[in-house]
Design a protein around this motif. Sequence first.
Motif, PDB file in Angstrom:
ATOM      1  N   ALA A  97       0.838  -1.213   0.000  1.00 31.72           N
ATOM      2  CA  ALA A  97       0.000   0.000   0.000  1.00 31.72           C
ATOM      3  C   ALA A  97       0.864   1.250   0.000  1.00 31.72           C
ATOM      4  O   ALA A  97       0.556   2.239  -0.684  1.00 31.72           O
ATOM      5  CB  ALA A  97      -0.928  -0.003   1.219  1.00 31.72           C
ATOM      6  N   ARG A  98       1.949   1.235   0.745  1.00 34.69           N
ATOM      7  CA  ARG A  98       2.879   2.370   0.740  1.00 34.69           C
ATOM      8  C   ARG A  98       3.482   2.552  -0.655  1.00 34.69           C
ATOM      9  O   ARG A  98       3.602   3.674  -1.153  1.00 34.69           O
ATOM     10  CB  ARG A  98       3.989   2.149   1.775  1.00 34.69           C
ATOM     11  N   LEU A  99       3.859   1.440  -1.269  1.00 35.46           N
ATOM     12  CA  LEU A  99       4.422   1.496  -2.618  1.00 35.46           C
ATOM     13  C   LEU A  99       3.428   2.149  -3.588  1.00 35.46           C
ATOM     14  O   LEU A  99       3.795   3.021  -4.385  1.00 35.46           O
ATOM     15  CB  LEU A  99       4.775   0.075  -3.060  1.00 35.46           C
ATOM     16  N   ALA A 100       2.180   1.734  -3.513  1.00 37.72           N
ATOM     17  CA  ALA A 100       1.167   2.261  -4.432  1.00 37.72           C
ATOM     18  C   ALA A 100       1.029   3.771  -4.306  1.00 37.72           C
ATOM     19  O   ALA A 100       0.925   4.488  -5.315  1.00 37.72           O
ATOM     20  CB  ALA A 100      -0.184   1.587  -4.156  1.00 37.72           C
ATOM     21  N   ARG A 101       1.041   4.271  -3.077  1.00 36.74           N
ATOM     22  CA  ARG A 101       0.865   5.710  -2.837  1.00 36.74           C
ATOM     23  C   ARG A 101       2.154   6.480  -3.082  1.00 36.74           C
ATOM     24  O   ARG A 101       2.169   7.474  -3.819  1.00 36.74           O
ATOM     25  CB  ARG A 101       0.408   5.944  -1.393  1.00 36.74           C
ATOM     26  N   ARG A 102       3.229   6.054  -2.463  1.00 29.46           N
ATOM     27  CA  ARG A 102       4.485   6.818  -2.510  1.00 29.46           C
ATOM     28  C   ARG A 102       5.071   6.858  -3.912  1.00 29.46           C
ATOM     29  O   ARG A 102       5.654   7.854  -4.311  1.00 29.46           O
ATOM     30  CB  ARG A 102       5.511   6.204  -1.547  1.00 29.46           C
ATOM     31  N   HIS A 103       4.932   5.775  -4.649  1.00 31.53           N
ATOM     32  CA  HIS A 103       5.552   5.677  -5.973  1.00 31.53           C
ATOM     33  C   HIS A 103       4.666   6.238  -7.078  1.00 31.53           C
ATOM     34  O   HIS A 103       5.049   6.212  -8.249  1.00 31.53           O
ATOM     35  CB  HIS A 103       5.914   4.233  -6.281  1.00 31.53           C
ATOM     36  N   GLY A 126      -2.147  -4.949  -7.942  1.00 30.70           N
ATOM     37  CA  GLY A 126      -2.263  -4.897  -6.493  1.00 30.70           C
ATOM     38  C   GLY A 126      -0.946  -4.893  -5.759  1.00 30.70           C
ATOM     39  O   GLY A 126      -0.857  -5.396  -4.630  1.00 30.70           O
ATOM     40  N   GLY A 127       0.091  -4.350  -6.372  1.00 29.09           N
ATOM     41  CA  GLY A 127       1.385  -4.277  -5.704  1.00 29.09           C
ATOM     42  C   GLY A 127       2.250  -5.498  -5.885  1.00 29.09           C
ATOM     43  O   GLY A 127       3.272  -5.641  -5.202  1.00 29.09           O
ATOM     44  N   ARG A 128       1.883  -6.382  -6.795  1.00 32.03           N
ATOM     45  CA  ARG A 128       2.679  -7.571  -7.084  1.00 32.03           C
ATOM     46  C   ARG A 128       3.024  -7.622  -8.566  1.00 32.03           C
ATOM     47  O   ARG A 128       2.225  -7.215  -9.419  1.00 32.03           O
ATOM     48  CB  ARG A 128       1.917  -8.848  -6.709  1.00 32.03           C
ATOM     49  N   LEU A 129       4.205  -8.149  -8.853  1.00 30.95           N
ATOM     50  CA  LEU A 129       4.593  -8.365 -10.241  1.00 30.95           C
ATOM     51  C   LEU A 129       3.886  -9.606 -10.770  1.00 30.95           C
ATOM     52  O   LEU A 129       3.949 -10.674 -10.152  1.00 30.95           O
ATOM     53  CB  LEU A 129       6.101  -8.564 -10.346  1.00 30.95           C
TER      54      LEU A 129
END
Length: 393
Positions: free
Chosen positions: A8-14, A329-332
């Motif tokens: 979730a942090r990755l989705a927002r911050r990136h 969803g944050g996964r490759l």
Amino acid sequence: MDDRERRARLARRHAVHPSHRVQDTVAATRAMTVLHATEAATVHLAVHARTEGTGPADVDRALYEERSVVKQLAMRRTLFVFPRDLLPAALGSASARVAAEQRRVIARDVEAQAVADDGAAWLEAAGGAVLRHLAERGPLPARQLREDLPELAGTTTYGLGKSYGGTAPLAPRVLTWLGAQGLVVRGANSGHWRLSRPTWTLTTDWLGGAVEPLPAEEGYAELVRRWLRTFGPGTVEDVQWWLGSTKTAARAALSAVGAVPVGLDGGSTGWLLPDDVDPVADVEPWAALLPTLDPTTMGWRGREFYLDPALTTYLFDTNGNAGTTAWWGGRLVGAWVQDEDGAVRVVLAPGADPGAEARAALEVEARRLTRWLDGVRISNVYSSQLMKGAALP
């Protein structure tokens, strides 16, 4: 902090979640701390993935007209695009480390290849000739510098008897060394945005003055502060790998910024900035298509929270370089390729089909990227196994 919250942090911050995209090239670069620039097209594609309505010309304007972001060789001897205000930190730490190593290696090779008896003296003379010539003539491509300056003459042979072996001129390595020192920069690009055809320019001319490097410890600390804001939590090993530094330097930088520990899934310890420990809410399901060597894909050494280890051989080459990637969803979950007309197609990795909702969302992103590319076909030096296997005629 569990893996779900990290994603979730990755989705927002990136800025890769469609609801969290940012305004422009500078904002996209800041969101990621730096952008990978080894492949020229990656910069433009990475900005596109994180913005709405930012075209290739807008990215070029930020790079070459406004000069609000600058290409600089730094961590792990990799070319990045930096926000301009982060250059002093890099030049005093990661870039300085690269410059020192390049000086040693080039001088050694000059002597080993009998180009000159004193490799260090040869390098100083060659570098000085480049700086004087650029001061007199202005920006020039590498080929013109080689033709104009006898001091740059010389080649090295590598990989004797190997399939990858060959002979290469020393001139580009001299420019790399000067660039790592912050004395020259890759200025205006003389080719299409998807190609790297830089004109080498004195940094003082390009930026309107010299960039004063920070002391090494301060430089590393600032890089790690920015990295933690983008990528935290990360382990000491993540920080060391990303910096291309010693573990001692990574630990010292974490201490300097007051990083605090947090437990991660799997039992390892991650680190966060002291003002960044509040929980992050989950996000709606999201899809994204990212380019070769995108900083999100390449940001950590430990990738298990977004990458099934079984998919590594499909999505990364044998040297650890990531090809294009498809995210759900944050996964490759796969890669993307183009057909002969430039249309983008998502290719799911074996065993990674995320379901009908995800496939539909990824198709939306494929159409979005196809429209943005507008018929331009991207070549990739670092093509993954999945990309090669899905290559279209």
